[in-house]
Scaffold this motif. Sequence first.
Motif, PDB file in Angstrom:
ATOM      1  N   TYR A   1      -2.457 -15.452  -6.732  1.00 10.84           N
ATOM      2  CA  TYR A   1      -1.150 -15.470  -7.407  1.00 10.84           C
ATOM      3  C   TYR A   1      -0.943 -14.219  -8.250  1.00 10.84           C
ATOM      4  CZ  TYR A   1       2.550 -16.791 -10.652  1.00 10.84           C
ATOM      5  OH  TYR A   1       3.699 -16.810 -11.405  1.00 10.84           O
ATOM      6  N   THR A   2      -1.979 -13.811  -8.975  1.00 12.80           N
ATOM      7  CA  THR A   2      -1.835 -12.639  -9.850  1.00 12.80           C
ATOM      8  C   THR A   2      -2.274 -11.362  -9.166  1.00 12.80           C
ATOM      9  OG1 THR A   2      -4.050 -12.993 -10.731  1.00 12.80           O
ATOM     10  CG2 THR A   2      -2.205 -14.040 -11.900  1.00 12.80           C
ATOM     11  N   GLU A   3      -2.815 -11.457  -7.986  1.00 13.36           N
ATOM     12  CA  GLU A   3      -3.314 -10.242  -7.318  1.00 13.36           C
ATOM     13  C   GLU A   3      -2.169  -9.302  -6.970  1.00 13.36           C
ATOM     14  OE1 GLU A   3      -6.049  -8.994  -3.427  1.00 13.36           O
ATOM     15  OE2 GLU A   3      -5.603 -11.102  -3.864  1.00 13.36           O
ATOM     16  N   ALA A   4      -1.057  -9.861  -6.466  1.00 12.66           N
ATOM     17  CA  ALA A   4       0.091  -9.012  -6.114  1.00 12.66           C
ATOM     18  C   ALA A   4       0.701  -8.368  -7.364  1.00 12.66           C
ATOM     19  CB  ALA A   4       1.138  -9.830  -5.371  1.00 12.66           C
ATOM     20  N   TRP A   5       0.715  -9.141  -8.481  1.00 11.29           N
ATOM     21  CA  TRP A   5       1.265  -8.595  -9.741  1.00 11.29           C
ATOM     22  C   TRP A   5       0.392  -7.461 -10.298  1.00 11.29           C
ATOM     23  CZ3 TRP A   5       4.840  -7.395 -12.806  1.00 11.29           C
ATOM     24  CH2 TRP A   5       4.646  -7.152 -14.171  1.00 11.29           C
ATOM     25  N   ASP A   6      -0.897  -7.640 -10.237  1.00  9.47           N
ATOM     26  CA  ASP A   6      -1.798  -6.583 -10.714  1.00  9.47           C
ATOM     27  C   ASP A   6      -1.661  -5.325  -9.870  1.00  9.47           C
ATOM     28  OD1 ASP A   6      -2.693  -8.196 -12.737  1.00  9.47           O
ATOM     29  OD2 ASP A   6      -4.384  -8.988 -11.555  1.00  9.47           O
TER      30      ASP A   6
END
Length: 242
Positions: free
Chosen positions: A1-6
């Motif tokens: 979930y946060t991988e794309a945001w990072d």
Amino acid sequence: YTEAWDADKKTIHVMPDTPDILLARANAANVSKKLYVQAWEEAKKKGYDMRADAIPIQSAKASRDIASDYKYKETHEKEKGHYIGCPSAKEDPKLAWAARAMALQNDRLYRKAYHDSKAQIHIPADALAVVAAKEGQTLVSDTEYRQYLHQWTCLPDQNDVIHARQAYDLQSDNVYKADLEWLRGIGWLTEGSVEVVKAKKAQELLSDRLYRTRPEELKFTSITDSPDVVLAKTNAMQLSDV
């Protein structure tokens, strides 16, 4: 979930023509030392381009001309006075004229011909003037007029001899003119001459003692009826115990 945001946070999308980007580029160009000296470095590669009427060029030319003129005349200044422009001194018109003028002014050369010819006198022995002179010489001859009875000698320390020597010294022309010869060439001016009066006036003008008179040396008296004196007298009378 946060991988794309990072992953998206690490990617920055900024438009290249925004005002902030343009301002930052302009500031970077202004503070860049490489861009600051770039034109100077390119000009150095092309060489110097200086006008002929520039002040440094004119100053260098003037200094060169002055040094050249000094070096050009250096030998002439050293040799000045060592040459006269003629093969010999006798061929120089000015030196020949000076020598001629000096010869004319020389008293010895002026009277040389006279002294050489004055002893060469040719007078007949039976001339009337010569005969008359011989007769006059015979009449006034001391040898025939006086007849010495005897010869005598005097001691050098006798009073008569000493007195005679003193009289001879007084009458001697050399002793009489000795003071004059000693004083010859010594400058002397009379007391009332123009030079002495001028020197005295100049000394009075330059005298610091006469020019600057001290106030305490001036002779003065106070005015008896001046306002300051009258006021002082009034105050003295008012404050007097008597």
